[in-house]
Scaffold this motif. Structure first.
Motif, PDB file in Angstrom:
ATOM      1  N   TRP A  24     -57.713  55.490  38.176  1.00 28.33           N
ATOM      2  CA  TRP A  24     -58.325  54.201  37.896  1.00 28.33           C
ATOM      3  C   TRP A  24     -59.815  54.186  38.181  1.00 28.33           C
ATOM      4  O   TRP A  24     -60.565  53.443  37.547  1.00 28.33           O
ATOM      5  CB  TRP A  24     -57.606  53.103  38.683  1.00 28.33           C
ATOM      6  N   THR A  76     -45.750  47.340  35.684  1.00 28.54           N
ATOM      7  CA  THR A  76     -46.446  46.127  36.107  1.00 28.54           C
ATOM      8  C   THR A  76     -47.683  46.460  36.935  1.00 28.54           C
ATOM      9  O   THR A  76     -48.709  45.779  36.832  1.00 28.54           O
ATOM     10  CB  THR A  76     -45.509  45.231  36.927  1.00 28.54           C
ATOM     11  N   SER A  77     -47.607  47.507  37.727  1.00 26.06           N
ATOM     12  CA  SER A  77     -48.747  47.897  38.555  1.00 26.06           C
ATOM     13  C   SER A  77     -49.957  48.255  37.705  1.00 26.06           C
ATOM     14  O   SER A  77     -51.108  48.063  38.129  1.00 26.06           O
ATOM     15  CB  SER A  77     -48.372  49.089  39.442  1.00 26.06           C
ATOM     16  N   SER A  78     -49.727  48.739  36.491  1.00 29.48           N
ATOM     17  CA  SER A  78     -50.831  49.077  35.599  1.00 29.48           C
ATOM     18  C   SER A  78     -51.595  47.824  35.188  1.00 29.48           C
ATOM     19  O   SER A  78     -52.832  47.821  35.156  1.00 29.48           O
ATOM     20  CB  SER A  78     -50.312  49.815  34.362  1.00 29.48           C
ATOM     21  N   ARG A  79     -50.858  46.762  34.894  1.00 27.75           N
ATOM     22  CA  ARG A  79     -51.518  45.495  34.543  1.00 27.75           C
ATOM     23  C   ARG A  79     -52.286  44.937  35.727  1.00 27.75           C
ATOM     24  O   ARG A  79     -53.367  44.360  35.574  1.00 27.75           O
ATOM     25  CB  ARG A  79     -50.492  44.484  34.056  1.00 27.75           C
ATOM     26  N   GLU A  80     -51.744  45.080  36.904  1.00 28.70           N
ATOM     27  CA  GLU A  80     -52.451  44.608  38.094  1.00 28.70           C
ATOM     28  C   GLU A  80     -53.755  45.370  38.289  1.00 28.70           C
ATOM     29  O   GLU A  80     -54.791  44.779  38.620  1.00 28.70           O
ATOM     30  CB  GLU A  80     -51.550  44.768  39.321  1.00 28.70           C
ATOM     31  N   ASN A  81     -53.712  46.665  38.055  1.00 30.18           N
ATOM     32  CA  ASN A  81     -54.927  47.469  38.173  1.00 30.18           C
ATOM     33  C   ASN A  81     -55.931  47.121  37.080  1.00 30.18           C
ATOM     34  O   ASN A  81     -57.143  47.132  37.311  1.00 30.18           O
ATOM     35  CB  ASN A  81     -54.581  48.956  38.112  1.00 30.18           C
ATOM     36  N   ALA A 132     -56.294  44.166  35.716  1.00 28.83           N
ATOM     37  CA  ALA A 132     -56.895  42.891  36.101  1.00 28.83           C
ATOM     38  C   ALA A 132     -57.934  43.087  37.200  1.00 28.83           C
ATOM     39  O   ALA A 132     -59.017  42.478  37.163  1.00 28.83           O
ATOM     40  CB  ALA A 132     -55.803  41.922  36.567  1.00 28.83           C
ATOM     41  N   GLU A 133     -57.627  43.938  38.160  1.00 29.51           N
ATOM     42  CA  GLU A 133     -58.578  44.208  39.232  1.00 29.51           C
ATOM     43  C   GLU A 133     -59.848  44.852  38.677  1.00 29.51           C
ATOM     44  O   GLU A 133     -60.967  44.495  39.071  1.00 29.51           O
ATOM     45  CB  GLU A 133     -57.942  45.125  40.274  1.00 29.51           C
ATOM     46  N   GLU A 145     -62.879  42.285  39.119  1.00 29.27           N
ATOM     47  CA  GLU A 145     -63.596  42.638  40.339  1.00 29.27           C
ATOM     48  C   GLU A 145     -64.656  43.713  40.127  1.00 29.27           C
ATOM     49  O   GLU A 145     -65.681  43.711  40.804  1.00 29.27           O
ATOM     50  CB  GLU A 145     -62.609  43.088  41.416  1.00 29.27           C
TER      51      GLU A 145
END
Length: 208
Positions: free
Chosen positions: A112, A146-151, A153-154, A158
């Protein structure tokens, strides 16, 4: 489809609100919108489509991407082993003091930090825009966790500071750009090939 991803002809809309007529009308109008020149061509949301071999970016409503670079990120190492700079694309292969990193594997982002560097380079150096002035549409492969979408978004909010984000499956966007909300999509990438049924704007992962 050719060398370019077809997702750049998508309006800002939710799948539940999309109708076949609106897609067909939009597909015919976007070709004309890209023929002119002017500052309006660099406005609106930005689409970033990351693949294992190459990464494409452009403005929503355009017929094809405005930029395409190799999905390769290299770090030039300093005298004490610290990172002294980032080089994007195949240029990283030209130097002996560059440590290259694999950004994606089989269509999924595995690094990432490298993905952030790649997206920042596309926005600032290739498209020459301020990320804070444009919403982003990021594509994702089938079976993306789902963790991929969270990353994502971050990274978008951010790191890049974008004011808005929408993440959509690549097969669904491919169907939309051909004026369909239901289709059987053959997604042929550099590292993987997938056959995905799309039904009324939603990918049927269980049937892929």
């Amino acid at each position: 489809i050719g060398r370019y991803s077809p997702v750049f002809m998508i309006h800002e809309c939710h799948p539940d609100e999309l109708e076949l007529g609106s897609v067909s009308n939009f597909s015919s109008s976007t070709v004309n919108s890209t023929s002119g020149e002017g500052p309006e061509l660099r406005t609106g949301p930005i689409v970033i489509d990351m693949g294992t071999r190459s990464c494409r970016a452009g403005f929503s409503g355009h017929y094809s991407p405005s930029a395409e670079v190799s999905t390769l990120v290299g770090h030039r190492m300093g005298s004490e082993g610290a990172s002294a700079g980032v080089i994007i694309g195949e240029e990283a292969l030209l130097y002996s003091d560059i440590e290259t990193m694999e950004v994606m594997h089989n269509g999924f982002i595995i690094n990432w930090e490298a993905a952030e560097n790649l997206c920042y380079y596309l926005l600032k150096h290739e498209l020459r825009v301020n990320p804070e002035d444009h919403a982003l549409l990021l594509t994702e492969p089938l079976f993306s966790p789902t963790s991929s979408r969270e990353n994502m978004a971050e990274m978008a909010f951010e790191v890049l500071g974008t004011p808005g984000l929408f993440v959509a499956p690549q097969p669904v966007l491919s169907a939309y750009t051909h004026g369909k909300i239901s289709a059987l999509v053959l997604d042929m990438g550099h590292a993987a090939t997938r056959v995905v049924p799309v039904l009324e704007g939603r990918s049927m992962a269980c049937s892929s």
